[in-house]
Structures are given as structure tokens and as C-alpha cells.
Design a protein around this motif. Structure first.
Motif, PDB file in Angstrom:
ATOM      1  N   ILE A 119      -2.683  -1.806  -2.243  1.00 48.22           N
ATOM      2  CA  ILE A 119      -1.791  -1.593  -1.350  1.00 48.22           C
ATOM      3  C   ILE A 119      -2.561  -2.214  -0.764  1.00 48.22           C
ATOM      4  CG2 ILE A 119      -0.338  -0.982   0.353  1.00 48.22           C
ATOM      5  CD1 ILE A 119      -0.364   1.678  -1.706  1.00 48.22           C
ATOM      6  N   THR A 120      -2.241  -4.117  -0.163  1.00 48.73           N
ATOM      7  CA  THR A 120      -2.619  -5.034   0.729  1.00 48.73           C
ATOM      8  C   THR A 120      -2.085  -5.224   1.894  1.00 48.73           C
ATOM      9  OG1 THR A 120      -4.752  -6.422   1.016  1.00 48.73           O
ATOM     10  CG2 THR A 120      -3.225  -6.460  -0.825  1.00 48.73           C
ATOM     11  N   ASP A 121      -2.181  -6.361   2.612  1.00 46.23           N
ATOM     12  CA  ASP A 121      -1.380  -7.304   3.615  1.00 46.23           C
ATOM     13  C   ASP A 121      -1.553  -8.703   3.408  1.00 46.23           C
ATOM     14  OD1 ASP A 121      -3.099  -7.233   5.188  1.00 46.23           O
ATOM     15  OD2 ASP A 121      -2.827  -4.873   6.054  1.00 46.23           O
ATOM     16  N   THR A 122      -0.758  -9.432   3.830  1.00 46.64           N
ATOM     17  CA  THR A 122      -1.768 -10.881   4.395  1.00 46.64           C
ATOM     18  C   THR A 122      -3.096 -10.855   4.810  1.00 46.64           C
ATOM     19  OG1 THR A 122       0.256 -10.739   6.121  1.00 46.64           O
ATOM     20  CG2 THR A 122       0.509 -11.700   3.960  1.00 46.64           C
ATOM     21  N   VAL A 123      -3.286 -10.153   5.357  1.00 47.87           N
ATOM     22  CA  VAL A 123      -4.967  -9.515   6.058  1.00 47.87           C
ATOM     23  C   VAL A 123      -5.824 -10.103   5.600  1.00 47.87           C
ATOM     24  CG1 VAL A 123      -6.150  -9.729   8.021  1.00 47.87           C
ATOM     25  CG2 VAL A 123      -3.510  -9.761   8.632  1.00 47.87           C
ATOM     26  N   LYS A 124      -5.438  -8.653   4.253  1.00 50.96           N
ATOM     27  CA  LYS A 124      -6.769  -8.308   3.239  1.00 50.96           C
ATOM     28  C   LYS A 124      -6.162  -8.705   1.857  1.00 50.96           C
ATOM     29  CE  LYS A 124      -8.820  -6.897   7.283  1.00 50.96           C
ATOM     30  NZ  LYS A 124      -9.875  -7.042   7.564  1.00 50.96           N
ATOM     31  N   LYS A 125      -5.487  -9.781   1.660  1.00 50.94           N
ATOM     32  CA  LYS A 125      -4.983  -9.877   0.360  1.00 50.94           C
ATOM     33  C   LYS A 125      -6.497 -10.542  -0.204  1.00 50.94           C
ATOM     34  CE  LYS A 125      -2.083 -12.193  -2.688  1.00 50.94           C
ATOM     35  NZ  LYS A 125      -0.703 -13.845  -2.148  1.00 50.94           N
ATOM     36  N   PRO A 126      -7.375 -10.799  -0.187  1.00 54.07           N
ATOM     37  CA  PRO A 126      -8.560 -11.934  -1.175  1.00 54.07           C
ATOM     38  C   PRO A 126      -9.365 -10.924  -1.090  1.00 54.07           C
ATOM     39  CG  PRO A 126      -8.323 -13.302   0.854  1.00 54.07           C
ATOM     40  CD  PRO A 126      -7.571 -12.032   1.346  1.00 54.07           C
ATOM     41  N   ILE A 127      -9.548  -9.566  -1.074  1.00 51.55           N
ATOM     42  CA  ILE A 127      -9.702  -7.746  -1.348  1.00 51.55           C
ATOM     43  C   ILE A 127      -9.287  -7.338  -1.970  1.00 51.55           C
ATOM     44  CG2 ILE A 127     -10.708  -5.972  -0.257  1.00 51.55           C
ATOM     45  CD1 ILE A 127     -11.420  -6.939   2.654  1.00 51.55           C
ATOM     46  N   GLY A 128      -8.271  -7.285  -1.236  1.00 50.48           N
ATOM     47  CA  GLY A 128      -7.285  -6.243  -2.838  1.00 50.48           C
ATOM     48  C   GLY A 128      -6.542  -7.133  -3.877  1.00 50.48           C
TER      49      GLY A 128
END
Length: 315
Positions: free
Chosen positions: A24-33
Motif C-alpha cells: 500500500i503506497t501513495d503517489t509520494v512514496k510510489k518508488p519505494i512501493g
């Protein structure tokens, strides 16, 4: 990041081929996700990637489709801008047997530096400190910056965030490493001088002093006091000022003060308190917000016995 992600999925979660992994991620942390998602795929998991828009505050619930999906998986990892840790969605997922970790505010630098460590050693320290709180009633915390607060933890379970989430229903943060408890509502009295960092605000240049009466934060003083008050008011509920909602002790020697509370609150030699919600880990307050605040060089006394003195463990 993908290679670190593989080691984390193996060591912390014991992820097996065929298990369902939800990232579960968001547009800010997407690369880590995406790194965690790709690592899961390469490990043979049934990996799913759910990307949402960032929440507006820590403790805000995720969209309903994600909350529903969360109940039907084996392992979850949640690198997000704001915290999903203390949400009803996370609690319900773990009650359904999901195991995993949230990573609120994680950065790529912290991901690479602080995740791939020996959590067996962190767990040993955590359980050692937790033993000092068994069957305890009253806790007092003081600090050089002006903290002097007492509260009760009588009847409340003291838990350890070890970084090892290998059994159904186990959950915590990554980076991990804290002992934590939900103090009894209405028992906090005194002053807390927050002189480390605050979730969503970063490292403070000057302390924020919070006056506490019968478990409520009633007065804020300091250059950043107004910002903290406004942050809590975003929840739109008086319960956001429940304090202390959490009392935590950092027990990860690899963690340092970075301005990201996810890591800061794990730093060995610090303690933290939280405002707001504690219903997801043994408390009774539902607030829709959970804001952690760090205190440096604490002295902690449990039923009259000093277990930490100016940041140094005495056990």
C-alpha cells in the motif's frame, strides 16, 4: 532498493512463494512501493500494488477498497507519506490474520540505511525494557528541557515493535525498535517539553511545552506551538488532544534523529509520546489522528524505580 526490499521481505516477514503480498503506497512514496512490489514478484509471491493519493494526516483511514483488500492478504507493507499505523483498517486487517509493517514518512535514504539490520538484537533490547514495565502502575518522565509528567499504565499491555513479523496478526513499523503502551485515559498530569521532533513537523529548533491535565493537552507554548495545535485540530474532534495516547521508548541503536518520526522514535536513548488515537493498540480513544512527539535525554521512573536516566538505560 529492490535488493534491500528482498532481504527485508525475507528477514522481517519470512515471505514465502505463493503468499499474497499487498504493498500500500501513495503517489509520494510510489518508488519505494514499486521496489517492494517488484521484490515480492521475484520472490514468487502473489504481489499486489495499491497506489492512492496521500492522506491529509497521520491516522486518516485509507480508501474503502484498500481497507477491504487489506483483510484478505498474508503480508502487507505500507510505505506512505502519512501514517496508516493507527487506523481501523490496519487493525481489522491484522485481526483477519495479515502480518506486516507500515512505513510512514520513509525516505529512500532511510530505506537503504536503516531497514536491513539485525532485528534479533533490537528485539532483545526491547523485551529487556518491556520486562521492567510488567505489572507496573505509575510512570513518571522528566527531562532537562522541562518535562515532568506522571500517568498510569495499570492494566495496559506493554508491547515491543521488534521488526520481526512472521506470525499471523503481527504488525509494527519498519524501521522498527520501540517498546510502547497506551496509558490509561484521564491519568496524565504535568508538562511535556517536546524537544526532538514531531510527526509531520520534523526536528524542532526550540521545545514545545505542553501542559497536561487529566489526560488532555490543554495548553501549548513555544514558537511552533500554534502549528502543532492546528495539526491536531485537523481531526475535528476533541479526542485529538488525548494525551498521552502513547508512551514509547526507542530501542534501535541504528536509528538516529533524521526529522522523520518513523525513525526518530526508534532511536535508542529517546522516548516519545503521542496525541490522539490509541484504540488500535490497547487504548479506548478513537480520534482519527495520531501524532508522535519526541523527548530527548529522558529520565523514566516506573513505580519508583529509575529505568532510564537522562537517556541512559539503567536496567
Amino acid at each position: 532498493m529492490k535488493e534491500v526490499a528482498k532481504r527485508v521481505l525475507e528477514k522481517s516477514f519470512n515471505l514465502k512463494p505463493g503468499e499474497t503480498l499487498l504493498v500500500i503506497t501513495d503517489t509520494v512514496k510510489k518508488p519505494i512501493g514499486e521496489a517492494l512490489f517488484q521484490a515480492g514478484l521475484e520472490m514468487g509471491a502473489e504481489a499486489l500494488l495499491a497506489v492512492m493519493k496521500p492522506r491529509t494526516r497521520s491516522g486518516e483511514e485509507p480508501p474503502k477498497p484498500i481497507a477491504e483488500m487489506w483483510k484478505h492478504i498474508d503480508v502487507f507493507v505500507a510505505p506512505t507519506h502519512y501514517s496508516l499505523t493507527h487506523t481501523q483498517a490496519r487493525r481489522e486487517a491484522c485481526e483477519h490474520g495479515a502480518r506486516g509493517a507500515t512505513m510512514p514518512g520513509i525516505t529512500e535514504e532511510i530505506f537503504m540505511r536503516a531497514l536491513d539490520i539485525d532485528y534479533e538484537e533490537v528485539a532483545k533490547l526491547g523485551y529487556m525494557m518491556a520486562d521492567a514495565f510488567k505489572h507496573a502502575k505509575e510512570v513518571r518522565v522528566t527531562s532537562p528541557a522541562g518535562t515532568d509528567i506522571t500517568f498510569s499504565i495499570e492494566g495496559r499491555e506493554v508491547d515491543v515493535d521488534t521488526g520481526l513479523y512472521r506470525e499471523p496478526g503481527r504488525w509494527g513499523n519498519l524501521p522498527a525498535g520501540e517498546v510502547y503502551v497506551a496509558p490509561v485515559e484521564g491519568t496524565g498530569n504535568g508538562v511535556v517539553a517536546i524537544d526532538g521532533s514531531v510527526a509531520q513537523m520534523g526536528i524542532l529548533s526550540e521545545p514545545i511545552k505542553v501542559k497536561v491535565e487529566e489526560g488532555w493537552a490543554v495548553e501549548f507554548q513555544g514558537p511552533n506551538a500554534k502549528e502543532l495545535e492546528e495539526l491536531l485540530k485537523k481531526a475535528g474532534r476533541r479526542e485529538a488532544f488525548n494525551f498521552p495516547a502513547e508512551f514509547g521508548i526507542g530501542c534501535n541503536p541504528a536509528a538516529k534523529l533524521s526529522g522523520v518520526v518513523l525513525e526518530d522514535e526508534k532511536a535508542y536513548g529517546t522516548i516519545h509520546f503521542a496525541f490522539g488515537d490509541n484504540s488500535t493498540f490497547g487504548g479506548k480513544t478513537k480520534a482519527g489522528i495520531h501524532i508522535d512527539a519526541l523527548v530527548r535525554e529522558p529520565t523514566v521512573t516506573v513505580d519508583g524505580k529509575t529505568v532510564i536516566e537522562k537517556g541512559t538505560w539503567k536496567i
